[in-house]
Design an enzyme around this catalytic site. Structure first.
Site, mmCIF file in Angstrom:
data_model
loop_
_atom_site.group_PDB
_atom_site.id
_atom_site.type_symbol
_atom_site.label_atom_id
_atom_site.label_comp_id
_atom_site.label_asym_id
_atom_site.label_seq_id
_atom_site.Cartn_x
_atom_site.Cartn_y
_atom_site.Cartn_z
ATOM 1 N N LYS A 1 -18.608 24.568 20.491
ATOM 2 C CA LYS A 1 -19.111 23.251 20.105
ATOM 3 C C LYS A 1 -20.023 23.357 18.874
ATOM 4 O O LYS A 1 -20.779 24.318 18.771
ATOM 5 C CB LYS A 1 -19.899 22.704 21.305
ATOM 6 C CG LYS A 1 -20.425 21.317 21.155
ATOM 7 C CD LYS A 1 -21.290 20.929 22.347
ATOM 8 C CE LYS A 1 -22.676 21.527 22.305
ATOM 9 N NZ LYS A 1 -23.657 20.905 23.181
ATOM 10 N N LYS B 1 -28.157 27.674 29.239
ATOM 11 C CA LYS B 1 -29.503 27.717 28.653
ATOM 12 C C LYS B 1 -30.405 28.724 29.339
ATOM 13 O O LYS B 1 -31.314 29.263 28.719
ATOM 14 C CB LYS B 1 -30.150 26.329 28.712
ATOM 15 C CG LYS B 1 -29.602 25.370 27.680
ATOM 16 C CD LYS B 1 -30.573 24.235 27.478
ATOM 17 C CE LYS B 1 -30.128 23.346 26.321
ATOM 18 N NZ LYS B 1 -30.967 22.164 26.180
ATOM 19 N N LYS C 1 -26.840 22.358 17.311
ATOM 20 C CA LYS C 1 -28.051 22.633 16.540
ATOM 21 C C LYS C 1 -28.641 23.994 16.901
ATOM 22 O O LYS C 1 -29.438 24.549 16.153
ATOM 23 C CB LYS C 1 -29.083 21.514 16.713
ATOM 24 C CG LYS C 1 -29.325 21.044 18.130
ATOM 25 C CD LYS C 1 -30.085 19.703 18.146
ATOM 26 C CE LYS C 1 -29.940 18.997 19.487
ATOM 27 N NZ LYS C 1 -30.279 17.586 19.485
HETATM 28 P P1 TYM Z 1 -28.104 16.186 23.087
HETATM 29 O O1 TYM Z 1 -29.446 15.856 22.540
HETATM 30 O O2 TYM Z 1 -27.711 17.603 23.205
HETATM 31 O O3 TYM Z 1 -26.986 15.453 22.257
HETATM 32 C C1 TYM Z 1 -27.074 14.055 21.958
HETATM 33 C C2 TYM Z 1 -25.683 13.425 21.981
HETATM 34 O O4 TYM Z 1 -24.834 14.067 21.020
HETATM 35 C C3 TYM Z 1 -23.637 14.474 21.647
HETATM 36 N N1 TYM Z 1 -23.159 15.721 21.002
HETATM 37 C C4 TYM Z 1 -21.923 15.889 20.539
HETATM 38 N N2 TYM Z 1 -20.855 15.066 20.507
HETATM 39 C C5 TYM Z 1 -19.710 15.547 19.953
HETATM 40 N N3 TYM Z 1 -19.609 16.802 19.437
HETATM 41 C C6 TYM Z 1 -20.661 17.658 19.439
HETATM 42 N N4 TYM Z 1 -20.554 18.877 18.910
HETATM 43 C C7 TYM Z 1 -21.885 17.214 20.016
HETATM 44 N N5 TYM Z 1 -23.115 17.786 20.179
HETATM 45 C C8 TYM Z 1 -23.884 16.851 20.795
HETATM 46 C C9 TYM Z 1 -24.019 14.727 23.103
HETATM 47 O O5 TYM Z 1 -22.903 14.683 23.955
HETATM 48 C C10 TYM Z 1 -24.982 13.583 23.344
HETATM 49 O O6 TYM Z 1 -24.272 12.388 23.652
HETATM 50 N N6 TYM Z 1 -28.834 15.562 28.009
HETATM 51 C C11 TYM Z 1 -28.602 14.865 26.755
HETATM 52 C C12 TYM Z 1 -29.689 13.890 26.418
HETATM 53 C C13 TYM Z 1 -29.956 12.863 27.462
HETATM 54 C C14 TYM Z 1 -29.174 11.742 27.793
HETATM 55 C C15 TYM Z 1 -29.883 11.056 28.798
HETATM 56 C C16 TYM Z 1 -27.944 11.281 27.313
HETATM 57 C C17 TYM Z 1 -31.070 12.830 28.260
HETATM 58 N N7 TYM Z 1 -31.008 11.744 29.037
HETATM 59 C C18 TYM Z 1 -29.365 9.897 29.382
HETATM 60 C C19 TYM Z 1 -27.435 10.119 27.917
HETATM 61 C C20 TYM Z 1 -28.147 9.442 28.900
HETATM 62 C C21 TYM Z 1 -28.539 15.905 25.641
HETATM 63 O O7 TYM Z 1 -29.078 16.973 25.740
HETATM 64 O O8 TYM Z 1 -27.910 15.467 24.509
#
Ligand code: TYM
Length: 345
Positions: free
Chosen positions: A206, A123, A209
């Site tokens: 991957k 990022k 978004k």
């Molecule tokens: P984020 O918002 O990028 O994504 C949310 C969840 O979706 C999953 N994900 C995917 N799973 C499978 N294939 C994909 N292509 C894919 N893209 C996204 C992510 O693995 C995630 O589970 N840092 C985290 C948010 C967060 C969080 C937390 C998660 C903040 N605090 C505490 C768990 C616990 C994030 O940016 O996810």
């Protein structure tokens, strides 16, 4: 050297996870996270789910868009089966314990741990010095999200594995530094056929978004025709589907579509390959498109229905925040006290 503090895994099972409101939701978010959040809730576990708006602002967000996206993610949780009366559903910034515990963790975690995070490297790109301090400290806030509830299990997609390892490191270091088995060493739950849904245009990337190509992903807001067209145009190869999963080893795009089919239909990838052995993508893709529309259309419709009443979404988030704070505040207070901060009663 002092004795390392052993952390007994005797904490009651509690699930926490979060999603960033930093843009639309993809099929990856749905299969890797949302769908599983509802399944885990339905098994009867104590579940706490959060729209992590403080994480989203580590990169600039248009304030109006952030408000809309926060409500949209909340709507996506509910439309995917997360029931706000059985799970706690709220947005992060309403529970101040997250930011307060994150500060304590900023003083426990090491800067070098943060620089090693691949998501920070991706990022921040070539201009790391110019990224926000929040982007670097992001995983410390994520550890606070989880440990403010002493959550024992965190369902996520594969891309969050490294952040969860860091959460474990922070819990272990806190327990060690203050000689108390206070925080659990959280287990990631990275399970199922869709822990890493890949781009429809490039099987080595991957589904995300933030990909500039909208054709690379299915958005939860796409209509049936758009979903079908994107799957029809998804990159594949000229071979038919093989007899067994081994035959998909060097065929990442084909493997991805099989995984998506498996996750949407609740089957294993092995079962999907057995069912479609010998089929050409010309016949597999329409079946996949049909399945995707059948599963996603009701979710999109429900999201749209919920989004028509933003006041109701805000009420649900506010109620969830009160219930979340009731758990997190005493844990924060105890962590502050362990560190030597005076709190008058
Ligand atoms: P984020 O918002 O990028 O994504 C949310 C969840 O979706 C999953 N994900 C995917 N799973 C499978 N294939 C994909 N292509 C894919 N893209 C996204 C992510 O693995 C995630 O589970 N840092 C985290 C948010 C967060 C969080 C937390 C998660 C903040 N605090 C505490 C768990 C616990 C994030 O940016 O996810």
């Amino acid at each position: 050297m002092s004795e390392p503090v052993q952390t007994p895994q005797t904490f009651p099972t509690r699930i926490f996870s979060g999603i960033q409101p930093s843009g639309g939701m993809t099929l990856g978010n749905y299969l890797g996270a949302l769908k599983r959040f509802a399944e885990i809730q339905n098994k009867g576990a104590e579940t706490i789910y959060c729209v992590v708006d403080l994480h989203a602002i580590t990169v600039w967000q248009d304030p109006e868009a952030l408000r809309r996206q926060t409500r949209e993610i909340a709507a996506a949780f509910i439309a995917s089966g997360v029931d706000p009366s059985r799970s706690i559903l709220f947005n992060q910034s309403q529970v101040t314990a997250h930011a307060e515990l994150a500060w304590l963790f900023n003083c426990v975690a090491r800067i070098g741990w943060m620089y090693r995070m691949t998501q920070f490297k991706d990022k921040s790109g070539k201009n790391a010095e110019n990224s926000s301090l929040g982007l670097l400290a992001y995983p410390s806030l994520m550890a606070a999200d989880i440990l403010a509830y002493k959550a024992t299990h965190v369902p996520v997609g594969e891309d969050q594995k490294q952040h969860l390892e860091l959460t474990r490191d922070i819990a272990i270091k806190f327990n060690h530094d203050y000689k108390v088995p206070f925080f659990p060493v959280t287990e990631p739950l990275i399970e199922g056929a869709a822990t890493k849904v890949m781009s429809l245009r490039d099987g080595s990337k991957k589904m995300s978004k933030s990909d500039p190509s909208d054709q690379s992903r299915i958005n939860l807001t796409d209509d049936a025709d758009t979903i079908a067209a994107k799957i029809r145009k998804a990159k594949t190869d000229a071979e038919p589907l093989p007899e067994s999963l081994d035959g998909l080893k060097d065929r990442p795009e084909a493997r991805n579509l099989v995984n998506i089919f498996a996750a949407l239909s609740g089957q294993t990838p092995e079962a999907v390959v057995t069912e479609f052995a010998g089929a050409q993508f010309g016949s597999f893709k329409p079946r996949l498109a049909e399945l995707a529309v059948e599963k996603l259309a009701p979710i999109t419709a429900e999201m749209n229905r919920l989004m028509a009443d933003p006041g109701e979404i805000d009420r649900i988030l506010g109620d969830g925040a009160n219930r979340a704070a009731a758990i997190a505040q005493p844990i924060l207070a105890e962590a502050q006290q362990i560190m030597g901060l005076i709190r008058s009663r």
